[in-house]
Enzyme design. Structure first.
Site, PDB file in Angstrom:
ATOM      1  N   THR A  33       0.821  -1.055   0.081  1.00  0.00           N
ATOM      2  CA  THR A  33      -0.062   0.140   0.071  1.00  0.00           C
ATOM      3  C   THR A  33       0.717   1.164   0.141  1.00  0.00           C
ATOM      4  OG1 THR A  33      -1.617  -1.216   1.219  1.00  0.00           O
ATOM      5  CG2 THR A  33      -1.775   1.256   1.484  1.00  0.00           C
ATOM      6  N   GLY A  34       0.325   2.389  -0.544  1.00  0.00           N
ATOM      7  CA  GLY A  34       1.147   3.540  -0.464  1.00  0.00           C
ATOM      8  C   GLY A  34       1.448   3.838  -2.065  1.00  0.00           C
ATOM      9  N   SER A  35       2.002   5.212  -2.095  1.00  0.00           N
ATOM     10  CA  SER A  35       2.416   5.907  -3.128  1.00  0.00           C
ATOM     11  C   SER A  35       3.388   5.260  -4.130  1.00  0.00           C
ATOM     12  CB  SER A  35       2.547   7.390  -3.073  1.00  0.00           C
ATOM     13  OG  SER A  35       3.714   7.656  -2.038  1.00  0.00           O
ATOM     14  N   THR A  36       4.398   4.561  -3.246  1.00  0.00           N
ATOM     15  CA  THR A  36       5.681   4.006  -4.142  1.00  0.00           C
ATOM     16  C   THR A  36       5.148   2.733  -4.700  1.00  0.00           C
ATOM     17  OG1 THR A  36       6.762   4.819  -2.317  1.00  0.00           O
ATOM     18  CG2 THR A  36       7.921   3.563  -3.845  1.00  0.00           C
ATOM     19  N   LYS A 103       5.840   1.374   9.336  1.00  0.00           N
ATOM     20  CA  LYS A 103       4.999   1.321   8.449  1.00  0.00           C
ATOM     21  C   LYS A 103       3.886   1.754   8.793  1.00  0.00           C
ATOM     22  CE  LYS A 103       4.516  -1.967   5.345  1.00  0.00           C
ATOM     23  NZ  LYS A 103       4.466  -0.916   4.374  1.00  0.00           N
ATOM     24  N   GLU A 112      -0.959  -5.338   5.801  1.00  0.00           N
ATOM     25  CA  GLU A 112       0.498  -5.432   5.260  1.00  0.00           C
ATOM     26  C   GLU A 112       1.326  -6.252   6.166  1.00  0.00           C
ATOM     27  OE1 GLU A 112       1.136  -0.673   3.513  1.00  0.00           O
ATOM     28  OE2 GLU A 112       1.235  -1.205   5.657  1.00  0.00           O
TER      29      GLU A 112
END
Ligand code: 5RP
Length: 236
Positions: A33-36, A103, A112
């Site tokens: 999960t996340g922008s990266t 995280k 996650e």
């Protein structure tokens, strides 16, 4: 696709691309999960579409990952239907020299942790700004708490020396609600000398579902940076 102009975005994009290149055909992939990680999901989808990659199935770590995987044509499965995960790709908010992580910047750390810890190979994708000498230097530790236990959990955290703050929504009145229907308390510590111990101690507080300290689980950290205007990906 368009190349990002912002150096941090460009770093995330290229590290996402490098991680997606590690995925092999006929594998089960944990989708972080996340922008990266969003870039990694996009590039896995593009490799599938082009035929370079075949027979991939993804295990999403959040609603966001699920939506992105569907958008980029990655078939999905659940943990009930598989007996292993070959590789997981996920971002992090802090990474220490031992590859321990904080995280949960996206409040997705519970799922996650389940998916990333199950993976035979766990790849962390970050931009260079996430590297720290010691966990807790710049980021608070996210703790997912069941709603009825918020007050006693925050009191217990204060007794441990932490400064808890209930995470509030943006463009939403009231607290952030996780994919599990719980709340997140972000906890600042002056210092985290022993992350292994703190992870266990926080999880032992009744009402805590999971916290964002990930220890002894990372296989590879890929770091995206921009040098002389050019994106570079290196391995820790
Ligand atoms: C979500 C996470 C993310 O992986 C972490 O916050 C990093 O996100 P980004 O890649 O957007 O910087 O743990 O719960």
């Amino acid at each position: 696709m368009t190349i990002a102009a912002d150096p941090v975005k460009l770093s995330k994009q290229e590290v996402g691309r490098a991680a997606a290149a590690l995925v092999q055909s006929d594998s089960i992939v944990g989708l972080g999960t996340g922008s990266t990680t969003a870039y990694a999901i996009q590039f896995i989808g593009e490799r599938l579409k082009s035929g370079e990659l075949k027979n991939i199935v993804g295990v999403p770590t959040s609603f966001q990952a699920e939506v992105l995987a569907k958008e980029y044509g990655i078939p999905l499965t659940t943990l009930d239907a598989i007996d292993h995960i070959d590789i997981a790709i996920d971002g992090a908010d802090e990474v220490d020299p031992q590859k321990n992580l904080i995280k949960g910047g996206g409040a997705a750390h519970t799922r996650e942790k389940v998916v990333d810890y199950l993976a035979n190979r766990f790849i962390v994708v970050v931009d260079g700004g996430k590297l720290v000498d010691r966990l807790g230097s710049s980021f608070a530790v996210p703790v997912e708490v069941i709603p009825m236990a918020i007050t006693p959990v925050m009191n217990a955290i204060k007794k441990l020396g932490g400064k808890p703050e209930l995470r509030m929504g943006i463009k939403k009145a009231g607290p952030v609600i996780t994919d599990q229907g719980n709340m997140v308390v972000d906890v600042r510590f002056d210092s985290i000398p022993d992350p292994v111990n703190l992870e266990t101690t926080l999880n032992n507080i009744p009402g805590v579902l999971e916290n964002g300290i990930f220890v002894n689980c990372t296989d590879v950290v890929l770091i995206g940076e921009v040098r002389d205007g050019q994106p570079v990906v290196r391995q820790m």
